[in-house]
Write an enzyme that holds these catalytic residues in place. Structure first.
Site, PDB file in Angstrom:
ATOM      1  N   SER A  94       7.743  -2.027   2.645  1.00 27.42           N
ATOM      2  CA  SER A  94       8.863  -3.043   3.474  1.00 27.42           C
ATOM      3  C   SER A  94       8.080  -4.139   4.777  1.00 27.42           C
ATOM      4  CB  SER A  94      10.215  -2.468   3.722  1.00 27.42           C
ATOM      5  OG  SER A  94      10.877  -2.412   3.137  1.00 27.42           O
ATOM      6  N   ARG A 142      32.285  -5.193 -33.035  1.00 26.26           N
ATOM      7  CA  ARG A 142      33.375  -3.742 -32.948  1.00 26.26           C
ATOM      8  C   ARG A 142      34.779  -3.707 -33.553  1.00 26.26           C
ATOM      9  NH1 ARG A 142      31.531   1.617 -33.940  1.00 26.26           N
ATOM     10  NH2 ARG A 142      33.168   2.960 -32.412  1.00 26.26           N
ATOM     11  N   GLU A 183       0.915  -1.347  -0.124  1.00 26.19           N
ATOM     12  CA  GLU A 183      -0.038  -0.150  -0.203  1.00 26.19           C
ATOM     13  C   GLU A 183       0.655   1.321   0.029  1.00 26.19           C
ATOM     14  OE1 GLU A 183      -2.347   0.127   3.189  1.00 26.19           O
ATOM     15  OE2 GLU A 183      -3.184  -2.030   2.682  1.00 26.19           O
ATOM     16  N   ALA A 184       0.551   2.667  -0.385  1.00 23.25           N
ATOM     17  CA  ALA A 184       0.912   3.696  -0.294  1.00 23.25           C
ATOM     18  C   ALA A 184       2.149   3.982   0.840  1.00 23.25           C
ATOM     19  CB  ALA A 184       0.146   4.696  -0.350  1.00 23.25           C
ATOM     20  N   GLU A 201       9.407  -7.650  -4.093  1.00 16.49           N
ATOM     21  CA  GLU A 201       9.361  -8.809  -3.306  1.00 16.49           C
ATOM     22  C   GLU A 201      10.166  -8.445  -2.158  1.00 16.49           C
ATOM     23  OE1 GLU A 201       8.301 -12.353  -5.434  1.00 16.49           O
ATOM     24  OE2 GLU A 201       7.370 -11.965  -6.903  1.00 16.49           O
TER      25      GLU A 201
HETATM   26  C1  LIG Z   1       7.804  -2.616 -10.079  1.00 15.26           C
HETATM   27  C2  LIG Z   1       6.684  -2.851  -8.939  1.00 15.26           C
HETATM   28  C3  LIG Z   1       6.419  -3.832  -9.445  1.00 15.26           C
HETATM   29  C4  LIG Z   1       5.594  -4.001  -7.305  1.00 15.26           C
HETATM   30  N1  LIG Z   1       4.498  -5.139  -7.722  1.00 15.26           N
HETATM   31  C5  LIG Z   1       4.150  -5.543  -6.730  1.00 15.26           C
HETATM   32  C6  LIG Z   1       3.087  -6.542  -6.408  1.00 15.26           C
HETATM   33  O1  LIG Z   1       2.876  -7.218  -7.431  1.00 15.26           O
HETATM   34  N2  LIG Z   1       2.477  -6.633  -5.299  1.00 15.26           N
HETATM   35  C7  LIG Z   1       2.602  -5.759  -3.833  1.00 15.26           C
HETATM   36  O2  LIG Z   1       2.254  -6.151  -3.095  1.00 15.26           O
HETATM   37  N3  LIG Z   1       3.763  -5.322  -4.429  1.00 15.26           N
HETATM   38  C8  LIG Z   1       4.338  -4.649  -5.313  1.00 15.26           C
HETATM   39  N4  LIG Z   1       5.521  -4.454  -5.670  1.00 15.26           N
HETATM   40  C9  LIG Z   1       5.220  -3.301  -4.884  1.00 15.26           C
HETATM   41  C10 LIG Z   1       6.646  -3.368  -3.463  1.00 15.26           C
HETATM   42  O3  LIG Z   1       6.735  -5.352  -3.282  1.00 15.26           O
HETATM   43  C11 LIG Z   1       7.696  -2.170  -2.500  1.00 15.26           C
HETATM   44  O4  LIG Z   1       8.326  -1.101  -3.785  1.00 15.26           O
HETATM   45  C12 LIG Z   1       8.548  -2.766  -1.933  1.00 15.26           C
HETATM   46  O5  LIG Z   1       8.245  -3.798  -0.746  1.00 15.26           O
HETATM   47  C13 LIG Z   1       9.662  -1.757  -1.039  1.00 15.26           C
HETATM   48  O6  LIG Z   1       8.509  -0.803  -0.384  1.00 15.26           O
HETATM   49  P1  LIG Z   1       8.043   0.512  -0.389  1.00 15.26           P
HETATM   50  O7  LIG Z   1       8.516   1.085  -1.902  1.00 15.26           O
HETATM   51  O8  LIG Z   1       7.408   1.078   0.164  1.00 15.26           O
HETATM   52  O9  LIG Z   1      10.023   0.908   0.312  1.00 15.26           O
HETATM   53  P2  LIG Z   1       9.944   1.463   1.786  1.00 15.26           P
HETATM   54  O10 LIG Z   1      10.057   0.028   3.059  1.00 15.26           O
HETATM   55  O11 LIG Z   1       9.307   3.025   1.960  1.00 15.26           O
HETATM   56  O12 LIG Z   1      11.761   1.656   1.692  1.00 15.26           O
HETATM   57  C14 LIG Z   1      12.431   2.739   1.060  1.00 15.26           C
HETATM   58  C15 LIG Z   1      13.836   2.485   1.104  1.00 15.26           C
HETATM   59  O13 LIG Z   1      14.018   2.074   3.205  1.00 15.26           O
HETATM   60  C16 LIG Z   1      14.753   1.548   3.350  1.00 15.26           C
HETATM   61  N5  LIG Z   1      14.634   0.347   4.204  1.00 15.26           N
HETATM   62  C17 LIG Z   1      12.975   0.181   4.971  1.00 15.26           C
HETATM   63  N6  LIG Z   1      12.591  -0.464   5.916  1.00 15.26           N
HETATM   64  C18 LIG Z   1      14.031  -0.713   6.455  1.00 15.26           C
HETATM   65  C19 LIG Z   1      14.666  -1.313   7.686  1.00 15.26           C
HETATM   66  N7  LIG Z   1      14.177  -1.912   8.491  1.00 15.26           N
HETATM   67  N8  LIG Z   1      16.469  -1.662   7.483  1.00 15.26           N
HETATM   68  C20 LIG Z   1      16.383  -0.662   6.705  1.00 15.26           C
HETATM   69  N9  LIG Z   1      15.926   0.240   5.264  1.00 15.26           N
HETATM   70  C21 LIG Z   1      14.579  -0.451   5.467  1.00 15.26           C
HETATM   71  C22 LIG Z   1      14.155  -0.445   2.292  1.00 15.26           C
HETATM   72  O14 LIG Z   1      15.089  -1.207   1.627  1.00 15.26           O
HETATM   73  C23 LIG Z   1      14.150   1.084   0.832  1.00 15.26           C
HETATM   74  O15 LIG Z   1      15.646   1.250   0.295  1.00 15.26           O
HETATM   75  C24 LIG Z   1       5.948  -3.270  -7.313  1.00 15.26           C
HETATM   76  C25 LIG Z   1       7.038  -2.342  -6.956  1.00 15.26           C
HETATM   77  C26 LIG Z   1       7.709  -2.016  -7.654  1.00 15.26           C
HETATM   78  C27 LIG Z   1       7.721  -1.143  -7.773  1.00 15.26           C
END
Ligand SMILES: Cc1cc2nc3c(=O)[nH]c(=O)nc-3n(C[C@H](O)[C@H](O)[C@H](O)COP(=O)(O)OP(=O)(O)OC[C@H]3O[C@@H](n4cnc5c(N)ncnc54)[C@H](O)[C@@H]3O)c2cc1C
Length: 391
Positions: free
Chosen positions: A142, A278, A137-138, A373
């Site tokens: 993680s 090349r 979700e938004a 993932e």
């Molecule tokens: C193209 C694409 C397809 C996707 N498809 C799916 C899908 O089909 N279904 C689904 O459910 N989701 C999907 N996702 C979502 C994806 O799983 C999440 O984007 C991912 O889990 C990271 O979450 P976030 O984007 O909220 O980043 P955040 O969790 O906000 O992380 C931001 C940064 O903080 C770091 N961080 C966060 N917590 C910690 C910690 N405890 N220790 C150290 N570092 C930390 C992260 O590693 C990252 O570098 C997709 C995402 C993308 C980009």
């Protein structure tokens, strides 16, 4: 020790059975003949043509593990990994469409679904329905179990309200596995998985993301407004959605490892070919030791990624714990893919930076391997917990 066991142990990890080789070769041919001609157009138009998805169904790669009695191929998780690798060698978007279908959606239904749910959904998932997996979700990525999508028990049905973000395959999908909480006060123990059909009242697919890579793969928001889900559409037990999410993603990660192996391999093959064609200083650039050593390093990284991924996938098939191995495969393969695809651009020189050549796309496509993932940090956390005996 039995003869079979001795034989099994002596086989190299990359040794494929006759069935596996046949399946792999079939998918390689499909990827070359049917997918490759469309790659550039799919990337530009940010769309996988429905006709190509239909061909994936006809080839049997949308229901790899679905039992034959339900119209699937009745094959193994390892076969899914081979398929994802082969597709990603040509196009990472088609690879992830097939990956999500097999390693997340079909896999979850196979492990947690009731006989009745399998009989209802598998024939469709094997023949025409695309599936999607909606956890993020938004505000919760993680920290996935901080999700706020709400499920309410209305007696004869559940009502789901909330939004999901980043959902792969959402534009094409007919069936969504949606995680929602029945009781936020219970934390992760309130989370439940629901099988939500696209045309259930109160369900809508929202905005599509405009992305850096895997542009042809759809990634959309889901909007649930008092979405009416029948009671028989709970997947697994009420309150056990967290377990389904964790365990499915453990397996899904191996699929992403395979996707990254394929991306790195596809990019590398272009690099090898180009380096032999090349000419500079009167020689093919492959004659220069700087290029030779680089190719040798990249080949080694790809081989290591593949072995980690195959090992995790083979372990999944034995019933042994593979949590650490799956996280290592995804961690290493995604980092190797970033390095390989970046260096192949350098082998191409200026041409590598041009969108007229195929290698910049591999570089854009690989980046997501370190995000979805479970980010690289999350893989490191999983591995560290295992190493420190905290799991
Ligand atoms: C193209 C694409 C397809 C996707 N498809 C799916 C899908 O089909 N279904 C689904 O459910 N989701 C999907 N996702 C979502 C994806 O799983 C999440 O984007 C991912 O889990 C990271 O979450 P976030 O984007 O909220 O980043 P955040 O969790 O906000 O992380 C931001 C940064 O903080 C770091 N961080 C966060 N917590 C910690 C910690 N405890 N220790 C150290 N570092 C930390 C992260 O590693 C990252 O570098 C997709 C995402 C993308 C980009």
């Amino acid at each position: 020790m039995s003869e079979t066991l001795t034989l099994h142990r002596s086989l190299p990890l990359s040794d494929l059975s006759e069935d596996e080789t046949m399946f792999r070769d079939q998918v390689r041919q499909f990827a070359e003949e049917r997918v490759r001609p469309l790659v550039s157009r799919m990337d530009k138009e940010a769309q996988i043509p429905r006709s190509l998805i239909d061909e994936c169904f006809q080839l049997g790669i949308m229901g790899i593990e679905i039992p034959e009695k339900h119209g699937g191929a009745g094959a193994t998780f390892f076969m899914s990994v081979l398929v994802v690798e082969e597709l990603a060698r040509v196009d990472a978007s088609v690879a992830v469409l097939v990956d999500v279908q097999n390693t997340l959606v079909n896999n979850a239904l196979l492990r947690w679904g009731t006989e009745e749910q399998m009989a209802r959904y598998f024939p469709k998932l094997a023949s025409k329905w695309v599936g999607a997996y909606a956890l993020s979700e938004a505000g919760s990525g993680s920290d996935a179990f901080a999700l706020t999508c709400r499920a309410e028990d209305k007696g004869d049905h559940f009502s789901l309200t909330g939004r999901k973000l980043w959902i792969t395959n959402a534009a094409e999908a007919d069936l969504f596995i949606v995680m929602a909480t029945l009781d936020p006060a219970k934390g992760y123990k309130g989370i439940t998985s629901f099988l939500v059909e696209r045309d259930f009242p109160g369900f809508e697919v929202g905005k599509r993301e405009d992305k850096l890579g895997i542009r042809a793969s759809s990634t959309c928001e889901l909007i649930l407004e008092s979405c009416r889900v029948p009671k028989q559409n709970v997947l697994g037990e009420v309150g056990k959605g967290y377990k389904i999410a964790i365990e499915t993603l453990n397996e899904g990660r191996i699929g992403i490892g395979a996707q990254m192996v394929g991306v790195a391999q596809g990019s590398f093959e272009h690099g090898v070919k180009y380096s032999q064609e090349r000419q500079q200083f009167g020689h093919p650039i492959a004659d220069f030791q700087g290029i030779q050593f680089l190719l040798a390093e990249l080949a080694t990284e790809i081989e290591a990624s593949r072995l980690l991924t195959y090992n995790a996938a083979r372990m999944q098939g034995t019933g042994a714990s593979f949590i650490k191995e799956a996280a290592m495969a995804k961690l290493f393969a995604s980092q190797a893919a970033e390095h390989v695809t970046s260096k192949v651009i350098e082998i191409y020189g200026g041409y590598g930076f041009s969108r007229e050549y195929p290698v910049e796309k591999y570089f854009r496509d690989q980046k997501v391997g370190q995000i979805y993932e479970g980010t690289t940090h999350m893989q490191l956390l999983v591995i560290a917990k295992q190493v420190l005996g905290k799991m």
